[in-house]
Design an enzyme around this catalytic site. Sequence first.
Site, PDB file in Angstrom:
ATOM      1  N   HIS A  22       0.888  -1.543   0.068  1.00 54.00           N
ATOM      2  CA  HIS A  22      -0.221  -0.240   0.914  1.00 54.00           C
ATOM      3  C   HIS A  22       0.689   1.368  -0.289  1.00 54.00           C
ATOM      4  O   HIS A  22       1.847   1.323   0.941  1.00 54.00           O
ATOM      5  CB  HIS A  22      -0.729  -0.039   1.180  1.00 54.00           C
ATOM      6  CG  HIS A  22      -1.577   1.414   1.185  1.00 54.00           C
ATOM      7  ND1 HIS A  22      -2.071   2.255   2.592  1.00 54.00           N
ATOM      8  CD2 HIS A  22      -2.957   1.398   0.944  1.00 54.00           C
ATOM      9  CE1 HIS A  22      -2.548   3.110   3.016  1.00 54.00           C
ATOM     10  NE2 HIS A  22      -3.124   2.951   1.709  1.00 54.00           N
ATOM     11  N   HIS A  95       2.409  10.722  -0.809  1.00 54.77           N
ATOM     12  CA  HIS A  95       1.439  10.566   0.088  1.00 54.77           C
ATOM     13  C   HIS A  95       1.956  11.581   1.301  1.00 54.77           C
ATOM     14  O   HIS A  95       2.658  11.261   1.969  1.00 54.77           O
ATOM     15  CB  HIS A  95       2.079   9.176   0.469  1.00 54.77           C
ATOM     16  CG  HIS A  95       1.216   8.835   1.186  1.00 54.77           C
ATOM     17  ND1 HIS A  95       1.522   7.640   1.960  1.00 54.77           N
ATOM     18  CD2 HIS A  95      -0.377   8.676   1.918  1.00 54.77           C
ATOM     19  CE1 HIS A  95       0.166   6.925   3.510  1.00 54.77           C
ATOM     20  NE2 HIS A  95      -1.024   7.580   2.633  1.00 54.77           N
TER      21      HIS A  95
END
Length: 294
Positions: A22, A95
């Site tokens: 992820h 991110h």
Amino acid sequence: MANLNEKLTKIPLSQLAIPGSHDAMAYSLDMGSSVLEPKKIKALDKMFSTFLRPIVKKWGTAQEKNISEQLDAGIRYFDLRVAGKPDSSDLFFYHGLYTTMTVKEGMTELEKWLGQHTKEVVILAFSHFKEMSADQHTGLTNFLKEHFKTKLCPKPQVPSLKDCWESGYQVVLSYENRSVDDPVLWPGIAYWRADNSDPKEVISYLNSQKQKGRPEGLFVAGLNLTFDGNDMLLYLTKSLKEKTMTAYPLLLDWVKEQHSGSDKESVNIIAGDFVGVNSFAQDIIQLNKAESGP
């Protein structure tokens, strides 16, 4: 994959248990870049960047191992989030912050690894695009097609490993953007995301999804915990890694109870954060051995 039981090489990849990463590229976040998310912190970034960016980096860093190390650890699914940068012609992963590594650099490293491991197949899931124009999408997809060439597996039939080996395919390329259609660009892959910071709630959510039955084709069960801007500011002395590693014993207990296959409650890809630092990948691969029998 080359070491799997022969029986498992003849079934679709959607019936295998596959370890996934992820936010796979969130190991090289750039403190010099502007904040992309969460919204609450992005709005304050210009005034308080010196204070906020280290916090965003602590909570945005979702991996420790680089892409080659993740591949070596057994990871075969990669969650890849891409953003354009106002002052650059390059595309980056992100991110919270942009990565220091460009998309081209990351994919070059991955392609080199595949060249050295010709029986390994990866699933690349490009999604959550930010700050990208239609021309940039076209440029990215053209680059990916040119970069991986004949390694790209065409849709729509989910292949088996045997199919891939016989045709020289090593990449299933998912691109979650409806304006792009191409024979080698697969649609977005279903991702069961709990959006919760409590591992017990994540497990409860995944179990409830299993009761509804698995999606058609490839799909992901996400073991990742989710923290928002409020959490980041509340837990100033903590980090995503600390919270994740504390939760992993419970999450891996859930993994060990799962099975691969084609029935309603079988799992396929299981993705997590900080892969390669514990038994995550091996515990998932082990589920295939139970499926293949003695």
